[in-house]
Design a protein around this motif. Structure first.
Motif, PDB file in Angstrom:
ATOM      1  N   ARG A  88      -1.082   5.103 -10.534  1.00  0.00           N
ATOM      2  CA  ARG A  88      -1.375   3.749 -10.754  1.00  0.00           C
ATOM      3  C   ARG A  88      -1.404   3.255  -9.368  1.00  0.00           C
ATOM      4  O   ARG A  88      -0.717   3.412  -8.413  1.00  0.00           O
ATOM      5  N   LEU A  90      -1.916  -0.849  -7.420  1.00  0.00           N
ATOM      6  CA  LEU A  90      -2.045  -2.419  -7.762  1.00  0.00           C
ATOM      7  C   LEU A  90      -3.080  -2.897  -7.651  1.00  0.00           C
ATOM      8  O   LEU A  90      -4.246  -2.406  -6.854  1.00  0.00           O
ATOM      9  N   THR A 106      -1.686  -9.852 -10.376  1.00  0.00           N
ATOM     10  CA  THR A 106      -1.451  -8.770  -9.990  1.00  0.00           C
ATOM     11  C   THR A 106      -0.724  -7.673 -10.627  1.00  0.00           C
ATOM     12  O   THR A 106       0.329  -8.185 -11.152  1.00  0.00           O
ATOM     13  N   THR A 107      -1.308  -6.580 -11.095  1.00  0.00           N
ATOM     14  CA  THR A 107      -0.781  -5.593 -11.991  1.00  0.00           C
ATOM     15  C   THR A 107      -0.907  -4.398 -11.625  1.00  0.00           C
ATOM     16  O   THR A 107      -1.964  -4.115 -10.910  1.00  0.00           O
ATOM     17  N   GLN A 108      -0.372  -3.374 -12.146  1.00  0.00           N
ATOM     18  CA  GLN A 108      -0.486  -1.728 -11.814  1.00  0.00           C
ATOM     19  C   GLN A 108      -1.761  -1.324 -12.797  1.00  0.00           C
ATOM     20  O   GLN A 108      -1.436  -1.789 -14.009  1.00  0.00           O
ATOM     21  N   VAL A 121      -3.674  -6.375 -20.680  1.00  0.00           N
ATOM     22  CA  VAL A 121      -2.456  -6.576 -20.117  1.00  0.00           C
ATOM     23  C   VAL A 121      -1.985  -7.350 -21.108  1.00  0.00           C
ATOM     24  O   VAL A 121      -2.169  -7.703 -22.221  1.00  0.00           O
ATOM     25  N   THR A 123       0.850 -10.725 -21.637  1.00  0.00           N
ATOM     26  CA  THR A 123       1.326 -11.828 -21.281  1.00  0.00           C
ATOM     27  C   THR A 123       2.381 -12.602 -21.990  1.00  0.00           C
ATOM     28  O   THR A 123       2.528 -12.426 -23.082  1.00  0.00           O
ATOM     29  N   LEU A 129       1.970 -12.553 -16.304  1.00  0.00           N
ATOM     30  CA  LEU A 129       1.958 -11.078 -16.730  1.00  0.00           C
ATOM     31  C   LEU A 129       3.331 -10.693 -16.882  1.00  0.00           C
ATOM     32  O   LEU A 129       4.264 -10.761 -16.150  1.00  0.00           O
ATOM     33  N   THR A 130       3.159  -9.745 -17.998  1.00  0.00           N
ATOM     34  CA  THR A 130       4.551  -8.915 -18.313  1.00  0.00           C
ATOM     35  C   THR A 130       4.269  -7.585 -18.536  1.00  0.00           C
ATOM     36  O   THR A 130       3.190  -7.014 -18.497  1.00  0.00           O
ATOM     37  N   ALA A 131       5.430  -7.000 -18.621  1.00  0.00           N
ATOM     38  CA  ALA A 131       5.338  -5.653 -19.157  1.00  0.00           C
ATOM     39  C   ALA A 131       5.099  -5.220 -20.553  1.00  0.00           C
ATOM     40  O   ALA A 131       5.383  -6.323 -21.370  1.00  0.00           O
TER      41      ALA A 131
END
Length: 193
Positions: A88, A90, A106-108, A121, A123, A129-131
Motif C-alpha cells: 500500500r 499513500l 489522502t488515503t492508502q 473509500v 467516509t 475519509l475513515t477506515a
C-alpha cells in the motif's frame, strides 16, 4: 504420621482448631469475598465493556459508508513491505460526498493502482475519509476480546488488593504469635533475648 491433603490444608481456617485465631477466620472470609468479587466484577466488567465496544462498532457501521473515488495522484513513497498484491502507498483521491460536493483526501491504496483508477473509500457523516468499519463477525470478536481484557483487569485488581490485605493480616498474625510466645516464655520462667 498422617499427612494433610492439599484441599484440607487450604481449608484449615474453616475447621475448628486450637491454633486457629480470629485473624485466620477473618482472612478466610476475606479470601472468599475477594474471589467472589473478582469473579462477579470480572463478569460485570466484561459485559459492560464488551457491550459498549459492540455499540461503538455498530455505530461506526451505521455512520460510515462506502463511496466510489478516483485516484488523483499517487504519493512519491516507497510501498510498505508485504506481499506484492497487498503493498500500500499513500495517494490523493477524489470523491463526491453525500452533500453533492467534490472532496479530496489522502488515503492508502494498493501499490498497483495508478492515476485515474477507481476505488472504494469509506467516509463519515462529515465526508471525511475513515477506515473501513469492522464486519459484524470481526466486531463481535473484538468486543469479546475487550470484554475478556476488562474481566482480567478487574480480577487482577481485586486479587492484588487481596494480596495486600493478606500481607497485613500475616503481619498481625506474627505479632500475635510473638506476644503468645513471650507470655509462654515468662510462664516457663525464661526471658526473651
Amino acid at each position: 504420621m498422617a499427612t494433610m491433603g492439599r484441599s484440607t490444608a487450604r481449608l484449615w481456617r474453616w475447621r475448628s482448631n486450637p491454633l486457629r485465631r480470629r485473624v485466620d477466620v477473618v482472612e478466610a472470609w476475606i479470601i472468599l469475598a475477594a474471589w467472589l468479587c473478582a469473579i462477579a466484577g470480572g463478569l460485570v466488567a466484561a459485559w459492560v465493556t464488551g457491550s459498549r465496544a459492540d455499540e461503538g462498532y455498530d455505530r461506526m457501521r451505521a455512520e460510515h459508508r462506502p463511496v466510489p473515488a478516483v485516484v488523483v495522484k499517487r504519493a512519491n513513497s516507497q510501498p510498505t513491505t508485504g506481499p506484492t498484491s497487498n503493498r500500500r502507498v499513500l495517494a490523493t483521491v477524489r470523491w463526491t460526498g453525500a452533500d453533492g460536493h467534490m472532496h479530496t483526501g489522502t488515503t492508502q491504496v494498493k501499490a498497483v493502482l495508478s492515476q485515474g483508477d477507481r476505488i472504494r473509500v469509506w467516509t463519515d457523516s462529515q465526508n471525511h475519509l475513515t477506515a473501513e468499519p469492522l464486519s459484524p463477525t470481526n466486531a463481535m470478536f473484538q468486543s469479546a476480546m475487550v470484554g475478556l481484557t476488562a474481566a482480567g483487569g478487574a480480577g487482577v485488581v481485586v486479587l492484588i488488593g487481596l494480596q495486600g490485605v493478606q500481607a497485613g493480616l500475616g503481619r498481625r498474625r506474627m505479632h500475635l504469635w510473638a506476644d503468645d510466645w513471650e507470655r509462654a516464655d515468662r510462664r516457663w520462667g525464661g526471658t526473651i533475648v
